[in-house]
Design an enzyme around this catalytic site. Structure first.
Site, short mmCIF file in Angstrom:
data_model
loop_
_atom_site.label_atom_id
_atom_site.label_comp_id
_atom_site.label_asym_id
_atom_site.label_seq_id
_atom_site.Cartn_x
_atom_site.Cartn_y
_atom_site.Cartn_z
N TYR A 153 -14.43 -1.58 8.82
CA TYR A 153 -13.01 -1.23 8.95
C TYR A 153 -12.52 -1.46 10.39
O TYR A 153 -11.50 -2.11 10.62
CB TYR A 153 -12.86 0.24 8.55
CG TYR A 153 -11.50 0.86 8.73
CD1 TYR A 153 -10.41 0.45 7.98
CD2 TYR A 153 -11.32 1.90 9.65
CE1 TYR A 153 -9.17 1.07 8.13
CE2 TYR A 153 -10.10 2.52 9.79
CZ TYR A 153 -9.02 2.10 9.03
OH TYR A 153 -7.79 2.71 9.18
N ASP A 196 -0.49 -7.24 -5.26
CA ASP A 196 -1.83 -7.33 -4.68
C ASP A 196 -1.70 -8.17 -3.41
O ASP A 196 -1.28 -9.33 -3.48
CB ASP A 196 -2.77 -8.01 -5.69
CG ASP A 196 -4.19 -8.12 -5.17
OD1 ASP A 196 -4.41 -7.88 -3.96
OD2 ASP A 196 -5.08 -8.45 -5.97
N GLY A 207 -0.18 5.04 -0.78
CA GLY A 207 -1.20 5.70 0.04
C GLY A 207 -0.67 6.89 0.80
O GLY A 207 0.50 7.27 0.68
N ASP A 229 2.40 -1.71 -4.48
CA ASP A 229 0.98 -1.29 -4.39
C ASP A 229 0.24 -1.99 -5.52
O ASP A 229 0.85 -2.45 -6.50
CB ASP A 229 0.85 0.23 -4.55
CG ASP A 229 -0.46 0.76 -3.96
OD1 ASP A 229 -0.44 1.31 -2.84
OD2 ASP A 229 -1.52 0.62 -4.62
N ILE A 230 -1.06 -2.05 -5.39
CA ILE A 230 -1.88 -2.64 -6.45
C ILE A 230 -1.96 -1.69 -7.65
O ILE A 230 -2.21 -2.11 -8.78
CB ILE A 230 -3.28 -3.00 -5.90
CG1 ILE A 230 -3.97 -4.01 -6.80
CG2 ILE A 230 -4.12 -1.78 -5.69
CD1 ILE A 230 -5.19 -4.63 -6.15
N ILE A 274 -4.51 10.88 10.39
CA ILE A 274 -3.18 11.40 10.06
C ILE A 274 -3.31 12.61 9.12
O ILE A 274 -4.05 12.56 8.13
CB ILE A 274 -2.31 10.32 9.38
CG1 ILE A 274 -2.26 9.06 10.27
CG2 ILE A 274 -0.91 10.86 9.10
CD1 ILE A 274 -1.63 9.23 11.62
N GLY A 310 0.83 -1.22 0.00
CA GLY A 310 0.00 0.00 0.00
C GLY A 310 0.86 1.26 0.00
O GLY A 310 0.48 2.29 0.57
P1 NAD Z 1 -4.56 4.88 1.81
O1 NAD Z 1 -5.98 4.54 1.57
O2 NAD Z 1 -4.09 6.25 1.53
O3 NAD Z 1 -3.64 3.85 1.01
C1 NAD Z 1 -3.89 2.48 0.96
C2 NAD Z 1 -3.14 1.92 -0.22
O4 NAD Z 1 -3.44 0.52 -0.29
C3 NAD Z 1 -3.55 2.54 -1.57
O5 NAD Z 1 -2.42 3.04 -2.23
C4 NAD Z 1 -4.19 1.38 -2.33
O6 NAD Z 1 -3.92 1.42 -3.74
C5 NAD Z 1 -3.53 0.18 -1.67
N1 NAD Z 1 -4.30 -1.06 -1.82
C6 NAD Z 1 -5.64 -1.24 -1.76
N2 NAD Z 1 -5.95 -2.54 -1.98
C7 NAD Z 1 -4.79 -3.18 -2.18
C8 NAD Z 1 -4.46 -4.52 -2.45
N3 NAD Z 1 -5.40 -5.47 -2.61
N4 NAD Z 1 -3.15 -4.84 -2.59
C9 NAD Z 1 -2.19 -3.90 -2.48
N5 NAD Z 1 -2.44 -2.60 -2.23
C10 NAD Z 1 -3.73 -2.26 -2.09
O7 NAD Z 1 -4.24 4.47 3.33
P2 NAD Z 1 -3.26 5.20 4.36
O8 NAD Z 1 -3.98 6.36 4.90
O9 NAD Z 1 -1.93 5.37 3.78
O10 NAD Z 1 -3.23 4.10 5.52
C11 NAD Z 1 -2.23 3.12 5.60
C12 NAD Z 1 -2.59 2.18 6.72
O11 NAD Z 1 -2.69 2.91 7.95
C13 NAD Z 1 -3.93 1.48 6.52
O12 NAD Z 1 -3.85 0.15 7.02
C14 NAD Z 1 -4.89 2.28 7.39
O13 NAD Z 1 -5.94 1.49 7.85
C15 NAD Z 1 -3.98 2.69 8.53
N6 NAD Z 1 -4.44 3.91 9.17
C16 NAD Z 1 -4.42 5.11 8.49
C17 NAD Z 1 -4.87 6.27 9.12
C18 NAD Z 1 -4.87 7.60 8.40
O14 NAD Z 1 -5.40 8.58 8.96
N7 NAD Z 1 -4.29 7.72 7.22
C19 NAD Z 1 -5.33 6.21 10.45
C20 NAD Z 1 -5.38 4.97 11.09
C21 NAD Z 1 -4.91 3.83 10.45
C1 AKB Z 2 -10.11 6.79 8.67
O1 AKB Z 2 -10.69 7.86 8.91
O2 AKB Z 2 -10.65 5.77 8.22
C2 AKB Z 2 -8.65 6.71 9.02
C3 AKB Z 2 -8.49 6.14 10.40
C4 AKB Z 2 -8.59 7.03 11.57
O3 AKB Z 2 -8.32 4.96 10.54
N1 AKB Z 2 -8.08 8.01 8.89
#
Ligand code: NAD
Ligand code: AKB
Length: 322
Positions: A140, A51, A13, A36-37, A170, A10
């Site tokens: 989720y 994936d 992301g 990433d996918i 974040i 991922g």
């Molecule tokens: P994001 O949604 O920005 O990125 C997720 C990435 O995963 C994307 O680039 C997407 O293309 C990729 N993806 C989706 N399906 C896939 C698959 N089958 N195989 C490979 N890649 C795939 O997420 P993020 O904000 O960067 O979050 C990263 C992690 O941190 C996640 O597990 C999320 O749950 C966790 N998280 C994020 C936040 C936040 O505020 N950003 C808060 C709490 C937890």
């Molecule tokens: C979301 O809003 O889904 C994320 C998280 C707090 O896990 N930013």
């Protein structure tokens, strides 16, 4: 971690793009494999399409690049997950099982990001403690709680070294969020810097835990770097940064941009936010691996506005130059 080799799932992301760049700067481009996918966003360094639902492909990458540490960021976030619950469950659970199984076979250290989404409306709302029934109310959140307990299980039964933190929402200028409930706290800055009014999809008094990206990256590397016997929580660590409401964030922006205006049009994400906690007790992370957030709402806002303004200026200039 300096002799180690890292794989990030991922990686395109919000967090992945910044984590990959940080790892590249710290350990060298050849030590970090972004996957990433979707097609790569970061243009420098190693990238492979991957994936996470394909376990064989994960194992092949790990062997090919002699990976020792895997940061498993691929997931479907809260708002997108409520729109497509089955896909969220499939990616978040089966993707993680594949990672855990490969880690067990090939002896990897794994980072699993959990979330404040594990807490539901029956959880303690303020200074939510580490050890508490979580009561998640989104697909989720359920997938994150399940992931936390599978992490513990794989650690206890098979000795897999999985470490995890529950990230708050974040906030970053380097990358855009991807389908979460806390996304407003990034979107608002883009509107402010473009000189536009912002319409918020949460109510003005919705308080949520948040964290600035540099703190999130520091926490991620710190928990992965800690000696194994210092990690007393093998589900997931509470991680606190700051907490605020949309109104408080708008007022903070207005201190530097008095003309900025906000209005509120709550949508389905309000229901999700209403179930989450308002603030987090992260004393166990402080105790075990010296965690302390550096940014508060004021220093984060100043840094976001400065960096985003510079970014927009640069892209306007290059558009003018053709
Ligand atoms: P994001 O949604 O920005 O990125 C997720 C990435 O995963 C994307 O680039 C997407 O293309 C990729 N993806 C989706 N399906 C896939 C698959 N089958 N195989 C490979 N890649 C795939 O997420 P993020 O904000 O960067 O979050 C990263 C992690 O941190 C996640 O597990 C999320 O749950 C966790 N998280 C994020 C936040 C936040 O505020 N950003 C808060 C709490 C937890
Ligand atoms: C979301 O809003 O889904 C994320 C998280 C707090 O896990 N930013």
């Amino acid at each position: 971690m300096s002799k180690e080799r890292f794989l990030v799932t991922g990686a395109n992301g919000q967090i992945g793009t910044v984590l990959v760049t940080t790892l590249q700067q710290r350990f060298g481009h050849d030590q970090v494999l972004a996957t990433d996918i979707k097609a790569p966003i970061i243009k420098e360094g190693l990238f492979e399409p991957l994936d996470v639902l394909n376990k064989k492909q994960i194992g092949d990458m790990v062997r090919k690049y002699k990976i020792t540490h895997l940061f498993h960021l691929a997931a479907i976030l809260s708002a997108s997950g409520e729109q497509n619950p089955k896909l969220a469950w499939e990616v978040n659970m089966n993707g993680f099982f594949n990672v855990l199984d490969v880690a067990r076979e090939l002896d990897l250290r794994v980072f699993f990001p959990s979330s404040i989404a594990v807490f539901g409306s029956k959880s303690q709302k303020k200074e939510t403690p580490q050890h508490l029934s979580t009561y998640p109310e989104t697909v989720y959140g359920i997938s994150k709680v399940a992931g936390e307990y599978w992490s513990l299980y794989y650690h206890q039964k098979f000795g897999v070294d999985v470490r995890s933190v529950r990230y708050p929402g974040i906030i970053s200028y380097q990358s855009l969020p991807g389908g979460g409930t806390t996304d407003y706290a990034v979107d608002i800055f883009h509107s402010a810097v473009k000189g536009e009014a912002y319409t918020c999809f949460l109510k003005e008094n919705t308080r949520l835990p948040m964290m600035y990206m540099p703190d999130a990256i520091r926490a991620t590397l710190a928990v992965m770097d800690a000696p194994s016997d210092a990690i007393s929580v093998r589900t997931s660590y509470n991680l606190g940064g700051m907490n605020f409401t949309p109104l408080e964030l708008a007022e903070e922006i207005q201190k530097q941009m008095p003309g900025f205006s906000i209005s509120y049009q709550p949508d389905f994400r309000q229901e999700i936010a209403d179930t989450w906690t308002e603030s987090i007790d992260d004393s166990q992370a402080q105790l075990d691996w010296n965690w302390k957030a550096e940014y508060d709402i004021s220093s984060m806002t100043k840094d976001m506005l400065k960096n985003l303004s510079e970014q927009y200026e640069r892209s306007n200039k290059s558009a003018e130059m053709g």
